[in-house]
Scaffold this active site. Structure first.
Site, mmCIF file in Angstrom:
data_model
loop_
_atom_site.group_PDB
_atom_site.id
_atom_site.type_symbol
_atom_site.label_atom_id
_atom_site.label_comp_id
_atom_site.label_asym_id
_atom_site.label_seq_id
_atom_site.Cartn_x
_atom_site.Cartn_y
_atom_site.Cartn_z
ATOM 1 C CD GLU A 15 -2.226 1.128 3.013
ATOM 2 O OE1 GLU A 15 -3.186 1.860 3.249
ATOM 3 O OE2 GLU A 15 -1.724 0.363 3.877
ATOM 4 C CG HIS A 16 1.570 5.698 -2.037
ATOM 5 N ND1 HIS A 16 2.811 6.059 -2.508
ATOM 6 C CD2 HIS A 16 1.004 6.834 -1.546
ATOM 7 C CE1 HIS A 16 2.991 7.364 -2.314
ATOM 8 N NE2 HIS A 16 1.906 7.855 -1.724
ATOM 9 C CG LEU A 17 0.827 4.012 4.080
ATOM 10 C CD1 LEU A 17 1.378 3.563 5.432
ATOM 11 C CD2 LEU A 17 -0.685 4.180 4.160
ATOM 12 C CG ASP A 26 16.691 -1.622 9.843
ATOM 13 O OD1 ASP A 26 17.492 -0.944 10.525
ATOM 14 O OD2 ASP A 26 16.759 -1.689 8.598
HETATM 15 N N1 LIG Z 1 4.495 2.306 1.493
HETATM 16 C C1 LIG Z 1 5.109 3.422 1.104
HETATM 17 N N2 LIG Z 1 4.403 4.462 0.599
HETATM 18 C C2 LIG Z 1 5.036 5.589 0.177
HETATM 19 N N3 LIG Z 1 6.363 5.770 0.253
HETATM 20 C C3 LIG Z 1 7.113 4.778 0.735
HETATM 21 C C4 LIG Z 1 6.550 3.548 1.193
HETATM 22 N N4 LIG Z 1 7.534 2.733 1.629
HETATM 23 C C5 LIG Z 1 8.678 3.419 1.457
HETATM 24 N N5 LIG Z 1 8.440 4.643 0.923
HETATM 25 C C6 LIG Z 1 9.454 5.667 0.589
HETATM 26 O O1 LIG Z 1 10.669 5.049 0.220
HETATM 27 C C7 LIG Z 1 11.713 5.390 1.132
HETATM 28 C C8 LIG Z 1 12.604 4.182 1.407
HETATM 29 O O2 LIG Z 1 11.830 3.086 1.829
HETATM 30 P P1 LIG Z 1 12.447 1.824 2.569
HETATM 31 O O3 LIG Z 1 11.359 0.808 2.633
HETATM 32 O O4 LIG Z 1 13.054 2.232 3.863
HETATM 33 O O5 LIG Z 1 13.583 1.357 1.560
HETATM 34 P P2 LIG Z 1 14.940 0.530 1.856
HETATM 35 O O6 LIG Z 1 14.534 -0.880 2.106
HETATM 36 O O7 LIG Z 1 15.735 0.681 0.618
HETATM 37 O O8 LIG Z 1 15.594 1.152 3.064
HETATM 38 C C9 LIG Z 1 10.981 5.899 2.361
HETATM 39 O O9 LIG Z 1 11.751 6.803 3.081
HETATM 40 C C10 LIG Z 1 9.750 6.534 1.773
HETATM 41 O O10 LIG Z 1 10.038 7.841 1.322
#
Ligand SMILES: Nc1ncnc2c1ncn2[C@@H]1O[C@H](COP(=O)(O)OP(=O)(O)O)[C@@H](O)[C@H]1O
Ligand SMILES: [Mg+2]
Length: 348
Positions: free
Chosen positions: A128-130, A256
């Site tokens: 899901e996008h948040l 994490d």
């Molecule tokens: N479900 C989501 N909806 C919108 N943006 C997201 C979502 N998940 C991650 N992001 C964006 O992507 C960035 C990195 O996500 P993350 O899951 O931490 O990646 P990684 O596994 O490479 O560390 C977040 O800081 C956010 O800006």
């Protein structure tokens, strides 16, 4: 996980550098990226069963994967992609972690949707996008909700005890899923390295054998560090004394929780990118304290529900050892000094 000790700043720099590197490669690479992009979008359409798949222009990258949002028939999704050989295992662990946290109904996480292999190499994780912004207003609420997450399993245990004591209801009839050991039902990755989550009855055994030892083994394999080996031999003898009279109930952890994996929206805090397992609640605060991003209101709200037990600070260092070593094994010997220092201080 952050790529170096300056945390989110370096994450932004790293993202910029990545873009620079990508653009410097020029047209042949661009063509390859485009063709990968179209096979990725074809796989997404097929696997999600959506006729609409429109990039929203919202893209980003963490330290480990690239990400992008799409509008689909079923709403807006966020898609992480990674082409490492370990990507499927990594994303499956993330998916299971998000599902487990979601089930507790304590703190908001993106709903996981699907892990997809793209023909030709990379793996995708759709969720899901948040709409997220930096954690600020809801810091205190995150402290409260994180404590609720950590207490969730303990509360199930208390409920279970009550039910077992109720006349006419036997243990077999209950639907409460209390977890009485340390571990997780699948491998989860902190960064891209797998964590050994085999179930153990004893937390100290779990932490020494399944968290620090595998990191030591990796260091040994990569560089054969004698000093690290010797300090670890001494520290192992010392660890039990850091846990005198502690009763540790397994707590579901994010695993994490650094500042780059927390955010908020209007409704409250959001945590994402977990590497969950059932462990000691104090473990969660180790990486939070290493790279900043958590305010006093977070800590005071958290500790008003889960007070610091005697010896907390030393155990926090012990738990930070895992993260420093994990960074050493991800990003190189820049983290050697911090890892050895923690061990030197703890064996004193
Ligand atoms: N479900 C989501 N909806 C919108 N943006 C997201 C979502 N998940 C991650 N992001 C964006 O992507 C960035 C990195 O996500 P993350 O899951 O931490 O990646 P990684 O596994 O490479 O560390 C977040 O800081 C956010 O800006
Ligand atoms: Mg992340």
């Amino acid at each position: 996980m952050p790529s170096d000790s300056k945390g989110s700043v370096s994450r932004l720099l790293a993202a910029g550098l990545l873009q620079l590197l990508c653009s410097a490669r020029g047209p042949p690479a661009l063509a390859r990226v485009r063709s990968q992009g179209s096979s990725m979008e074809a796989a997404l359409k097929r696997e999600l069963g959506t006729s609409v798949l429109r990039p929203t222009g919202h893209s980003g990258g963490g330290c480990i994967s690239q990400g992008q949002s799409y509008d689909t028939d079923a709403g807006r999704v966020y898609v992480k992609s990674n082409s490492k050989a370990e990507a499927r295992r990594m994303f499956e662990g993330e998916m299971e972690s998000l599902s487990a946290i979601l089930q507790t109904q304590t703190v908001k996480v993106p709903k996981p949707i699907k892990v997809i292999d793209v023909p030709g190499g990379s793996t995708l994780f759709v969720m899901e996008h948040l709409e997220m912004r930096s954690l600020n207003r809801h810091s205190g609420k995150l402290g409260t909700q994180l404590a609720d997450l950590h207490l969730h399993n303990q509360k199930l245990g208390e409920k279970l005890k009550k039910e077992v004591n109720t006349v006419g209801k036997s243990e077999g009839q209950t639907d409460i899923q209390f977890v009485d050991r340390f571990g997780f039902h699948t491998v989860t990755c902190c960064g891209y390295l797998p964590q050994v989550n085999d179930w153990q009855n004893d937390w100290v055994t779990f932490y020494a054998r399944q968290r620090i030892q595998p990191q030591m083994d990796m260091v040994e394999k990569n560089s054969g560090d004698r000093e690290a080996r010797e300090l670890w031999a001494q520290l192992q003898l010392k660890i039990p004394s850091l846990f005198c009279d502690m009763e540790i109930v397994p707590a579901l952890l994010h695993g994490d929780l650094w500042g780059g994996n927390v955010a908020e929206d209007d409704s409250g805090p959001i945590i994402f990118d977990p590497a969950s397992f059932y462990g000691h609640s104090e473990y969660e605060l180790a990486i939070a304290g290493m790279f900043g991003g958590f305010s006093n209101s977070f800590y005071s709200a958290y500790h008003s529900k889960i007070p610091k037990a005697p010896g907390f600070e030393k155990r926090l260092k012990l738990y930070q050892l895992f993260h420093y070593m994990n960074h050493w094994n991800h990003f190189g010997s820049g983290y050697r000094g911090s890892s050895l220092n923690i061990m030197r201080n703890l064996v004193k």
